[in-house]
Design a protein around this motif. Structure first.
Motif, PDB file in Angstrom:
ATOM      1  N   ASP A 115      -0.055 -53.127 -31.235  1.00 53.23           N
ATOM      2  CA  ASP A 115      -0.013 -54.243 -32.258  1.00 53.23           C
ATOM      3  C   ASP A 115       0.477 -53.860 -33.586  1.00 53.23           C
ATOM      4  N   ASN A 116      -0.051 -52.951 -34.114  1.00 50.62           N
ATOM      5  CA  ASN A 116       0.065 -52.520 -35.377  1.00 50.62           C
ATOM      6  C   ASN A 116       1.811 -52.176 -35.368  1.00 50.62           C
ATOM      7  N   ALA A 117       2.106 -51.358 -34.409  1.00 50.19           N
ATOM      8  CA  ALA A 117       3.490 -50.784 -34.432  1.00 50.19           C
ATOM      9  C   ALA A 117       4.480 -51.930 -34.355  1.00 50.19           C
ATOM     10  N   LEU A 118       4.124 -52.996 -33.436  1.00 47.98           N
ATOM     11  CA  LEU A 118       5.017 -54.234 -33.368  1.00 47.98           C
ATOM     12  C   LEU A 118       4.918 -55.150 -34.637  1.00 47.98           C
ATOM     13  N   ALA A 119       4.013 -55.179 -35.230  1.00 48.96           N
ATOM     14  CA  ALA A 119       3.771 -56.104 -36.524  1.00 48.96           C
ATOM     15  C   ALA A 119       4.813 -55.309 -37.500  1.00 48.96           C
ATOM     16  N   LEU A 154       0.799 -59.137 -24.089  1.00 50.89           N
ATOM     17  CA  LEU A 154       1.700 -58.628 -25.196  1.00 50.89           C
ATOM     18  C   LEU A 154       3.036 -59.701 -24.997  1.00 50.89           C
ATOM     19  N   SER A 155       3.300 -60.150 -25.998  1.00 50.31           N
ATOM     20  CA  SER A 155       4.497 -61.109 -26.083  1.00 50.31           C
ATOM     21  C   SER A 155       5.593 -60.378 -26.781  1.00 50.31           C
ATOM     22  N   VAL A 156       6.544 -59.625 -25.928  1.00 50.01           N
ATOM     23  CA  VAL A 156       7.480 -59.060 -26.339  1.00 50.01           C
ATOM     24  C   VAL A 156       8.618 -59.122 -25.039  1.00 50.01           C
ATOM     25  N   ASN A 157      10.074 -58.916 -25.417  1.00 45.88           N
ATOM     26  CA  ASN A 157      11.111 -59.057 -24.397  1.00 45.88           C
ATOM     27  C   ASN A 157      11.242 -57.449 -24.003  1.00 45.88           C
ATOM     28  N   HIS A 158      11.197 -56.659 -24.868  1.00 39.57           N
ATOM     29  CA  HIS A 158      11.412 -55.434 -24.244  1.00 39.57           C
ATOM     30  C   HIS A 158      10.256 -54.296 -24.465  1.00 39.57           C
ATOM     31  N   ILE A 159      10.120 -53.516 -23.423  1.00 34.33           N
ATOM     32  CA  ILE A 159       8.936 -52.495 -23.553  1.00 34.33           C
ATOM     33  C   ILE A 159       9.518 -51.178 -22.963  1.00 34.33           C
ATOM     34  N   ALA A 160       9.049 -49.923 -23.683  1.00 36.86           N
ATOM     35  CA  ALA A 160       9.172 -48.630 -23.292  1.00 36.86           C
ATOM     36  C   ALA A 160       7.952 -47.965 -22.946  1.00 36.86           C
ATOM     37  N   ILE A 187       5.616 -48.483 -11.881  1.00 35.17           N
ATOM     38  CA  ILE A 187       5.430 -48.720 -13.456  1.00 35.17           C
ATOM     39  C   ILE A 187       6.296 -50.020 -13.477  1.00 35.17           C
ATOM     40  N   HIS A 188       7.723 -50.063 -13.103  1.00 34.78           N
ATOM     41  CA  HIS A 188       8.630 -51.419 -13.142  1.00 34.78           C
ATOM     42  C   HIS A 188       7.725 -52.583 -12.661  1.00 34.78           C
ATOM     43  N   LYS A 189       7.602 -52.287 -11.337  1.00 36.54           N
ATOM     44  CA  LYS A 189       7.049 -53.439 -10.781  1.00 36.54           C
ATOM     45  C   LYS A 189       5.649 -54.019 -11.501  1.00 36.54           C
ATOM     46  N   GLU A 190       4.713 -53.178 -11.871  1.00 36.56           N
ATOM     47  CA  GLU A 190       3.538 -53.294 -12.565  1.00 36.56           C
ATOM     48  C   GLU A 190       3.998 -53.933 -13.946  1.00 36.56           C
ATOM     49  N   ILE A 191       5.031 -53.522 -14.615  1.00 40.74           N
ATOM     50  CA  ILE A 191       5.134 -53.983 -16.038  1.00 40.74           C
ATOM     51  C   ILE A 191       5.645 -55.587 -15.806  1.00 40.74           C
ATOM     52  N   LEU A 192       6.505 -55.921 -14.921  1.00 48.68           N
ATOM     53  CA  LEU A 192       7.222 -57.113 -14.335  1.00 48.68           C
ATOM     54  C   LEU A 192       5.881 -58.125 -14.249  1.00 48.68           C
ATOM     55  N   VAL A 199      11.326 -59.294 -18.899  1.00 49.63           N
ATOM     56  CA  VAL A 199      11.181 -58.281 -19.959  1.00 49.63           C
ATOM     57  C   VAL A 199      12.203 -57.112 -19.359  1.00 49.63           C
ATOM     58  N   THR A 200      12.707 -56.560 -20.592  1.00 56.72           N
ATOM     59  CA  THR A 200      13.446 -55.275 -20.286  1.00 56.72           C
ATOM     60  C   THR A 200      12.955 -54.129 -20.556  1.00 56.72           C
TER      61      THR A 200
END
Ligand code: PEP
Length: 248
Positions: A115-119, A154-160, A187-192, A199-200
């Motif tokens: 959260d701190n990183a994204l903020a 988490l509300s983001v459009n991209h995740i690494a 991991i892809h399946k879980e994140i989706l 999400v990308t």
């Protein structure tokens, strides 16, 4: 654009000094590859040096951790995401296995760091991976699922995310192609399912990646890059890995 390239990121860990860094960074300045988005995670004291030397290059500079505490305050020894951004960082590794092992970092704290990183407009790269015992007892997917649960809500459009089996980090032992493919697909399946279909995702493999095995690893389905420890400390070895980045 960066979200559709393979990410080849280096993790210097607790290595470097100003003289060696200067030579390494100069060596990296000219490195580029159409298919690769390149980054290096330096120790805190050397971040500004890296930002300065790489100022006119597309290479990202980041850190290996950030504080769970926001902005500033009476937290002796801590470095906030706000400070990292102020020093020119682009990204931060979160939950590297060495942090989980030596500092007992778990999801509650890791979520604060994310959260701190994204903020602060930093890209968090969440590191996940199982120990050898967990794999030998068939728990690897359950362990990684639990680590990925930190992304819930988490509300983001991209995740690494970097998948780094603990038993492959710094050991010279690389997970085999089937193991890597199965975990990256998982991991892809879980994140989706956690974050929604739009999400990308970038999933980087980490664990003893070097110039000799990079081509094979980077050609595995859903491997969107590599997180490289030891081999990122030499410009020629890191460049040779970058040269294997694939079109997706
Ligand atoms: C790492 O530190 O994230 C890592 C993968 O290290 P190595 O490449 O040395 O195994």
């Amino acid at each position: 654009m960066i979200w559709h390239k393979q990410w080849i990121f280096g993790n210097w860990k607790m290595n470097g000094n100003q003289a060696d860094n200067a030579a390494l960074l100069q060596g990296l300045r000219s490195v580029s590859h159409d298919n690769a988005h390149i980054g290096i995670a330096t120790p805190f004291p050397y971040l500004s040096q890296a930002v300065q030397v790489l100022a006119d290059s597309p290479i990202w500079v980041g850190s290996q951790d950030c504080s769970q505490f926001a902005e500033k305050g009476a937290y002796t020894g801590e470095v906030s995401a706000t400070m990292l951004k102020d020093c020119g960082a682009n990204f931060v590794l979160i939950g590297h296995s060495e942090r989980r092992t030596y500092f007992n970092e778990q999801n509650q704290i890791l979520r604060k760091k994310i959260d701190n990183a994204l903020a602060n407009d930093l890209i968090p790269i969440l590191c996940v991976g199982e120990t050898l015992e967990q794999r030998q007892s068939g728990q690897e997917m359950a362990v990684v699922a639990e680590q990925l649960a930190v992304l819930q809500g988490l509300s983001v459009n991209h995740i690494a995310v970097a998948y780094e089996p603990v038993w492959a980090i710094g050991t010279g032992v690389v997970a085999n192609a089937e193991q890597i493919a199965a975990m990256h697909a998982f991991i892809h399946k879980e994140i989706l399912s956690i974050m929604g279909e739009n999400v990308t995702i970038r999933t980087l493999y980490g664990g003893s990646v070097n110039a000799n095995n990079a081509a094979d690893i980077l050609s595995i389905d859903k491997v969107n890059g590599a997180l490289v420890g030891g081999a990122s400390l030499k410009a020629d070895a890191f460049s040779a890995i970058i040269a294997n980045a694939q079109t997706e």
